[in-house]
Design an enzyme around this catalytic site. Structure first.
Site, PDB file in Angstrom:
ATOM      1  CD  GLU A  89      -2.829   1.108   2.463  1.00 23.65           C
ATOM      2  OE1 GLU A  89      -3.140   0.004   2.944  1.00 23.65           O
ATOM      3  OE2 GLU A  89      -3.263   2.187   2.894  1.00 23.65           O
ATOM      4  CE  LYS A 286      -5.934  -1.334   5.724  1.00 25.30           C
ATOM      5  NZ  LYS A 286      -5.097  -0.483   4.881  1.00 25.30           N
ATOM      6  CG  ASP A 302       1.213 -16.653  11.245  1.00 31.05           C
ATOM      7  OD1 ASP A 302       0.452 -15.907  10.608  1.00 31.05           O
ATOM      8  OD2 ASP A 302       0.889 -17.806  11.602  1.00 31.05           O
ATOM      9  CG  HIS A 399      -3.927   7.755   1.122  1.00 29.44           C
ATOM     10  ND1 HIS A 399      -5.036   7.013   1.401  1.00 29.44           N
ATOM     11  CD2 HIS A 399      -2.935   7.216   1.844  1.00 29.44           C
ATOM     12  CE1 HIS A 399      -4.720   6.079   2.265  1.00 29.44           C
ATOM     13  NE2 HIS A 399      -3.456   6.185   2.553  1.00 29.44           N
TER      14      HIS A 399
HETATM   15  C1  MEV Z   1      -5.388   3.349   5.411  1.00 29.23           C
HETATM   16  O1  MEV Z   1      -4.726   2.174   5.003  1.00 29.23           O
HETATM   17  C2  MEV Z   1      -5.339   3.506   6.906  1.00 29.23           C
HETATM   18  C3  MEV Z   1      -6.158   4.668   7.473  1.00 29.23           C
HETATM   19  O2  MEV Z   1      -7.516   4.576   7.006  1.00 29.23           O
HETATM   20  C4  MEV Z   1      -6.108   4.555   8.964  1.00 29.23           C
HETATM   21  C5  MEV Z   1      -7.026   5.490   9.709  1.00 29.23           C
HETATM   22  O3  MEV Z   1      -8.063   5.906   9.173  1.00 29.23           O
HETATM   23  O4  MEV Z   1      -6.704   5.782  10.886  1.00 29.23           O
HETATM   24  C6  MEV Z   1      -5.632   5.982   6.991  1.00 29.23           C
END
Ligand code: MEV
Length: 444
Positions: A89, A286, A302, A399
């Site tokens: 990513e 995430k 793992d 991003h």
């Molecule tokens: C993207 O891979 C992760 C984010 O969505 C985490 C978050 O929103 O805190 C940017």
């Protein structure tokens, strides 16, 4: 050959080229020669190296390259690391690097391993009197531990072994179901095979000891072992990572328009939202796992185990919550993360995969505890970077800038077009349609 050409017998016995050609014909409806060529482009030049990779899995066709990057400037407990990260990513490594650089001048990260206990379970059915089973278990507990000495001897030399075990009655939830839950110390190894071997032996011995006892009726002696397997939930294999500084040292944001105090307040609110709302908590966590998984992968560990455990831990009080917490008090900004990370620095792929071995070397060949600390800090850095963007400029600016390269690749842009696009979009919003328009104009 099976009647339906999508079904096949003996696939695993076929050679690589044969496997690819069969797939090309029956699933891709493409020219097998072309597809074999495409897959073969990712084969390792070195036959031995390829053999090693093939040995990690089954039915291997080729290798699937994923970027291996470095996030430098991670000051952790006053040691500076250049951390290897394996992730596909865009912007994850850049975000971790930015956060690391930001904190290196503010005291860096502090991390501490709180506990290292692993867990395993023998699930079994017993139809006799509960009281009898429990008092019998108390008498054989030590014997059970002694009975796995042939498996634990080496681990004990390294300071590990079976720590404890208990019997749990689950008969209220499932008829006649009991569980022997055992706790292990596996030192620098993740310990999955060690734990599973001990558990299977516990199962065999439990059956044998009850069968040999005069205290049980013939019916009660029929212990049925359902399964013996480690638990990936290791809430007592815990690590904590933290950053803190005076609020006044946080600096200003968005070209000086957001003060340190405003930033700290908004940041804390963002963390609190992820502590109360599972929808936000999932995305928040995430982001943390973006950092954690990348290092777990780079070091040959793992990542599915670490992921599964983190999410169970995040919901330990019945509500899925943020793994990180933030406090702004008496002029101090404090941001921390506590989570279980069961990894190893010996065994498994850690020394077999040449790049995992190199990753560990880059980190100074840490023991498992040190690696837990490093991984937790990268998770915290990742979370800090995401929340800093989210609560200030928004996530898309950064991003999409990072994603520009991917979009340009989609348009098969030349090096010259990439350079021009990067310059053009430096102060503009990146979107697929904007990039398409730019490329089309350029190519006219
Ligand atoms: C993207 O891979 C992760 C984010 O969505 C985490 C978050 O929103 O805190 C940017």
């Amino acid at each position: 050959m099976a009647e339906n050409e999508k079904e096949i017998a003996g696939f695993s016995k076929m050679g690589k080229r044969e496997k690819i050609a069969w797939l090309a014909k029956n699933f891709l409806y493409a020219n097998p020669v072309e597809v074999v060529k495409e897959f073969a482009e990712y084969w390792h030049d070195n036959v031995e190296a390829q053999k090693l990779l093939d040995g990690f899995s089954e039915n291997t066709l080729t290798n699937f390259p994923v970027p291996f990057g470095i996030a430098p400037n991670f000051r952790i407990n006053d040691v500076v690391y250049a951390v290897p990260m394996v992730i596909e990513e865009s912007s994850v490594v850049a975000a971790a690097s930015n956060a690391a650089k930001y904190w290196i001048t503010r005291g860096g990260f502090k991390a501490e391993v709180l506990s290292t206990k692993k867990v395993g379970q023998v699930h079994f059915i017993y139809q006799g009197a509960r009281r009898k089973l429990f008092s019998f278990f108390d008498t054989i507990k030590e014997e059970l531990k002694q009975g796995v000495k042939h498996i634990t001897a080496k681990m004990e030399e390294r300071g590990g072994g079976v720590v404890d075990m208990e019997l749990i009655d689950f008969t209220d939830a499932e008829k006649d179901y009991y569980q022997l839950r055992a706790y292990f110390e596996t030192v620098d190894s993740m310990g999955a095979n060690f734990i599973n071997s001990c558990l299977e032996e516990f199962g065999i011995q439990l059956q044998a000891k009850i069968a040999a006892s005069n205290n049980f009726s013939e019916k009660e002696k029929e212990i049925e072992i359902i399964m013996c397997i480690l638990s990936n939930y290791t809430p007592e294999c815990l690590v904590r990572a933290e950053v803190s500084c005076k609020v006044s040292e946080l600096g200003t944001f968005e070209n000086g328009t957001v003060s340190a105090e405003e930033f700290a307040a908004n940041f804390q609110r963002a963390v609190n939202i992820a502590r109360i709302d599972p929808y936000r908590a999932t995305t928040h966590n995430k982001g943390i796992m973006n950092g954690i998984d990348s290092v777990v992968l780079a070091t040959g560990n793992d990542f599915r185990a670490v992921e599964a455990c983190a999410h169970t831990y995040a919901s330990r009080d019945g509500v899925y919550r943020s793994l990180s917490e933030c406090k702004v008090e008496n002029g101090i900004f404090k941001f921390w993360l506590t989570l279980p990370i069961a990894i190893g620095t010996v065994g498994g792929l850690t020394s077999l995969h040449p790049l995992a071995k190199r990753s560990l070397e880059l980190l100074g060949n840490p023991n498992a505890k040190k690696l837990m600390e490093i991984i937790a800090c990268v998770g915290l850095a990742q979370n800090f970077a995401a929340l800093r963007s989210l609560t200030t400029v928004g996530i898309q600016a950064g991003h999409m800038k990072m994603h520009l390269t991917n979009i340009l690749a989609g348009f098969k842009a030349t090096d010259e077009e990439v350079d021009k696009a990067k310059k053009y979009f430096d102060d503009k919003t990146v979107s697929v349609s904007a990039v398409r328009e730019f490329i089309e104009t350029l190519r006219k």
